[in-house]
Design a protein around this motif. Structure first.
Motif, PDB file in Angstrom:
ATOM      1  N   ARG A  11     -34.249 -28.639   6.466  1.00  0.00           N
ATOM      2  CA  ARG A  11     -34.222 -28.010   7.794  1.00  0.00           C
ATOM      3  C   ARG A  11     -35.544 -28.254   8.540  1.00  0.00           C
ATOM      4  O   ARG A  11     -35.548 -28.628   9.713  1.00  0.00           O
ATOM      5  CB  ARG A  11     -33.970 -26.500   7.645  1.00  0.00           C
ATOM      6  N   TRP A  12     -36.672 -28.049   7.847  1.00  0.00           N
ATOM      7  CA  TRP A  12     -37.976 -28.249   8.470  1.00  0.00           C
ATOM      8  C   TRP A  12     -38.214 -29.716   8.804  1.00  0.00           C
ATOM      9  O   TRP A  12     -38.846 -30.036   9.817  1.00  0.00           O
ATOM     10  CB  TRP A  12     -39.084 -27.710   7.567  1.00  0.00           C
ATOM     11  N   THR A  13     -37.699 -30.603   7.952  1.00  0.00           N
ATOM     12  CA  THR A  13     -37.828 -32.036   8.233  1.00  0.00           C
ATOM     13  C   THR A  13     -37.102 -32.403   9.525  1.00  0.00           C
ATOM     14  O   THR A  13     -37.650 -33.103  10.384  1.00  0.00           O
ATOM     15  CB  THR A  13     -37.271 -32.868   7.066  1.00  0.00           C
TER      16      THR A  13
ATOM     17  N   LEU B  51     -36.339 -30.346  11.894  1.00  0.00           N
ATOM     18  CA  LEU B  51     -37.009 -29.659  13.006  1.00  0.00           C
ATOM     19  C   LEU B  51     -38.183 -30.503  13.520  1.00  0.00           C
ATOM     20  O   LEU B  51     -38.333 -30.685  14.738  1.00  0.00           O
ATOM     21  CB  LEU B  51     -37.497 -28.281  12.558  1.00  0.00           C
ATOM     22  N   ILE B  52     -39.007 -31.013  12.605  1.00  0.00           N
ATOM     23  CA  ILE B  52     -40.167 -31.807  13.006  1.00  0.00           C
ATOM     24  C   ILE B  52     -39.723 -33.119  13.656  1.00  0.00           C
ATOM     25  O   ILE B  52     -40.248 -33.518  14.708  1.00  0.00           O
ATOM     26  CB  ILE B  52     -41.077 -32.094  11.786  1.00  0.00           C
TER      27      ILE B  52
ATOM     28  N   TYR C  68     -37.272 -24.316  17.177  1.00  0.00           N
ATOM     29  CA  TYR C  68     -37.263 -23.306  16.115  1.00  0.00           C
ATOM     30  C   TYR C  68     -36.506 -22.063  16.579  1.00  0.00           C
ATOM     31  O   TYR C  68     -35.698 -21.502  15.827  1.00  0.00           O
ATOM     32  CB  TYR C  68     -38.689 -22.933  15.721  1.00  0.00           C
TER      33      TYR C  68
END
Length: 248
Positions: free
Chosen positions: A39-41, A43-44, A94
């Motif tokens: 998810r964070w990957t 997002l970035i 986010y």
């Protein structure tokens, strides 16, 4: 002072703005569908793509701008303007990819993201090196910041609404329309910001643009455009691969 715009570069900036809107919609779905590090990957990656798209539109439109004098750019300040756009997009993406987003949170996120986008524009303007000074009309300046906030609110609302929509035969059409709205909104902020700028040329250091300088501006704008569109193409392939992996 004769202010003109290179029409092909203006069109290219519009294409990049619409592309940024389209891929923001697509990639926000991937953020929601993944958890943890994935998810964070996403997002970035999404924030970089969206930020590069907005910044690319801005910089291409800047190189399309001409006022009959030599214009150059401070590379470090240009990079800082890009970082401002990406940071604003991280925060915005986010917020809108949370399970529940109430109106108060959406408004707060729109303000911070809008200020970041306006900051990107005016930091980019500060990177301009012209034989003279740049001042801003306070009313139009304020209007451009308000437009950036409203644009951010509209973009977030559109992305959230599309995510909740059924994936029927009209879904792609809605995405295209939404991308056009988002792209047009970002363009309106940019050109309002440009209208706020008042250039006072120092006659003593006035330099007429040569044909080679005009060509250089076109090359720079086209190069940024090709780079951003190439990035969009790579992201599209990655999105297709992610969708295929979920289907098998």
């Amino acid at each position: 002072m004769n202010i003109t715009y290179d029409i092909p570069l203006v069109i290219l900036s519009a294409i990049v703005a619409v592309g940024a809107g389209f891929f923001t919609i697509e990639m926000s779905n991937e953020i929601v569908l993944n958890k943890g590090i994935e998810r964070w990957t996403w997002l970035i990656i999404s924030a970089i793509t969206m930020g590069m798209g907005i910044w690319g539109m801005h910089f291409i439109a800047m190189t399309a701008f001409s006022m009959g004098v030599e214009i150059s750019y401070d590379f470090l300040i240009v990079v800082i303007s890009l970082l401002a756009a990406i940071i604003g997009c991280v925060q915005g993406l986010y917020i809108i990819t949370q399970p529940l987003v109430n109106l108060k949170t959406l408004i707060a996120a729109s303000i911070t993201m809008g200020v970041a986008i306006a900051g990107m524009h005016y930091i980019g303007m500060a990177a301009m090196r012209v034989p003279g000074t740049i001042n801003y009309d306070p009313i139009i300046f304020t209007l451009s910041v308000i437009i950036a906030i409203v644009v951010s609110f509209a973009a977030m609302k559109i992305v959230i609404s599309l995510r909740q929509m059924k994936k029927n035969s009209r879904y792609f059409l809605y995405k295209v329309i939404a991308s056009l709205i988002m792209g047009g909104a970002v363009l309106s902020m940019h050109y309002t910001g440009m209208a706020a700028a008042k250039f006072k040329i120092d006659v003593g250091s006035l330099l007429s643009l040569s044909q080679s300088n005009l060509l250089d501006a076109q090359v720079i704008g086209s190069s940024v455009g090709i780079t951003v569109i190439g990035m969009f193409a790579i992201i599209y392939i990655v999105l297709l691969n992610a969708s295929w992996n979920r289907s098998v």
